[in-house]
Motif scaffolding. Structure first.
Motif, PDB file in Angstrom:
ATOM      1  N   TYR A  11       0.834  -1.208   0.000  1.00  0.00           N
ATOM      2  CA  TYR A  11       0.000   0.000   0.000  1.00  0.00           C
ATOM      3  C   TYR A  11       0.869   1.259   0.000  1.00  0.00           C
ATOM      4  O   TYR A  11       0.571   2.224  -0.699  1.00  0.00           O
ATOM      5  CB  TYR A  11      -0.950  -0.004   1.201  1.00  0.00           C
ATOM      6  N   TYR A  12       1.943   1.246   0.798  1.00  0.00           N
ATOM      7  CA  TYR A  12       2.858   2.388   0.801  1.00  0.00           C
ATOM      8  C   TYR A  12       3.538   2.549  -0.560  1.00  0.00           C
ATOM      9  O   TYR A  12       3.728   3.659  -1.040  1.00  0.00           O
ATOM     10  CB  TYR A  12       3.923   2.244   1.901  1.00  0.00           C
ATOM     11  N   LYS A  13       3.903   1.429  -1.183  1.00  0.00           N
ATOM     12  CA  LYS A  13       4.598   1.492  -2.477  1.00  0.00           C
ATOM     13  C   LYS A  13       3.718   2.075  -3.580  1.00  0.00           C
ATOM     14  O   LYS A  13       4.214   2.694  -4.509  1.00  0.00           O
ATOM     15  CB  LYS A  13       5.118   0.116  -2.880  1.00  0.00           C
ATOM     16  N   LYS A  14       2.409   1.880  -3.493  1.00  0.00           N
ATOM     17  CA  LYS A  14       1.485   2.396  -4.515  1.00  0.00           C
ATOM     18  C   LYS A  14       0.997   3.808  -4.207  1.00  0.00           C
ATOM     19  O   LYS A  14       0.400   4.456  -5.060  1.00  0.00           O
ATOM     20  CB  LYS A  14       0.283   1.463  -4.657  1.00  0.00           C
ATOM     21  N   ALA A  15       1.240   4.292  -2.990  1.00  0.00           N
ATOM     22  CA  ALA A  15       0.711   5.593  -2.566  1.00  0.00           C
ATOM     23  C   ALA A  15       1.520   6.753  -3.155  1.00  0.00           C
ATOM     24  O   ALA A  15       2.741   6.709  -3.221  1.00  0.00           O
ATOM     25  CB  ALA A  15       0.706   5.683  -1.050  1.00  0.00           C
ATOM     26  N   ASP A  16       0.796   7.795  -3.575  1.00  0.00           N
ATOM     27  CA  ASP A  16       1.419   9.040  -4.016  1.00  0.00           C
ATOM     28  C   ASP A  16       1.459  10.046  -2.871  1.00  0.00           C
ATOM     29  O   ASP A  16       2.254  10.983  -2.887  1.00  0.00           O
ATOM     30  CB  ASP A  16       0.617   9.663  -5.167  1.00  0.00           C
ATOM     31  N   LEU A  17       0.590   9.848  -1.883  1.00  0.00           N
ATOM     32  CA  LEU A  17       0.465  10.793  -0.779  1.00  0.00           C
ATOM     33  C   LEU A  17      -0.064  10.051   0.445  1.00  0.00           C
ATOM     34  O   LEU A  17      -0.953   9.205   0.324  1.00  0.00           O
ATOM     35  CB  LEU A  17      -0.526  11.904  -1.161  1.00  0.00           C
TER      36      LEU A  17
END
Length: 173
Positions: free
Chosen positions: A136-142
């Protein structure tokens, strides 16, 4: 000092009573932020020490996110779904935006159903509790943190470790 219901008020008064009356018997008092350390030292004759969580690994310089015309901004929120986390405010604010975004909220708590009822657009996903948040962190932009009060936030540190820009409320702790 902050409470959201009569039960929350009673719970916090009992905790404060226990802390004030039992901390004096402890050899050491460990806090997870300078703010909490300062509060403990105000009512305890024993000095608290601050130890930061093991999630603090590296300090990265955050890069500015450049939004592409056809790409949704992927926003991540991680934490308990309770009133003091301010997630309701985030949902209401995001509903007002007119650009493409997707928000994933990871966590569980007492406000789950209320928060889901606030969502008018299908851009918010409630994922429940997850043990491994790396994907989830790897796909997050913000990363968004809207807490009204907080200790030392592991979720913010994890977001920074994955080089995710963070917007956080200026809250005690």
């Amino acid at each position: 000092k902050i409470f959201y219901s009569f039960n929350d008020f009673i719970k916090k008064k009992i905790l404060l009573f226990l802390v004030k009356n039992f901390y004096k018997y402890f050899d050491k008092i460990v806090s997870n932020s300078k703010y909490v350390q300062k509060e403990i030292n105000q009512f305890s004759k024993k000095n608290s020490i601050t130890i930061y969580p093991p999630s603090v690994k590296k300090n990265y310089t955050l890069q500015v996110y450049k939004k592409h015309k056809n790409k949704n901004l992927n926003i991540l929120m991680v934490g308990r779904l309770d009133k003091e986390k301010g997630i309701d405010t985030a949902i209401k604010a995001l509903e007002l935006l007119n650009f493409k975004y997707d928000i994933k909220i990871v966590g569980r708590g007492t406000e789950n159903k209320k928060l889901q009822n606030l969502v008018k657009k299908n851009k918010v996903q409630f994922l429940g509790h997850k043990n491994n948040l790396k994907k989830y962190y790897k796909k997050a932009d913000l990363f968004l943190n809207t807490s009204h009060f907080e200790g030392f936030s592991n979720a913010i540190i994890e977001a920074q470790n994955f080089k995710v820009p963070v917007i956080a409320a200026n809250c005690p702790g």
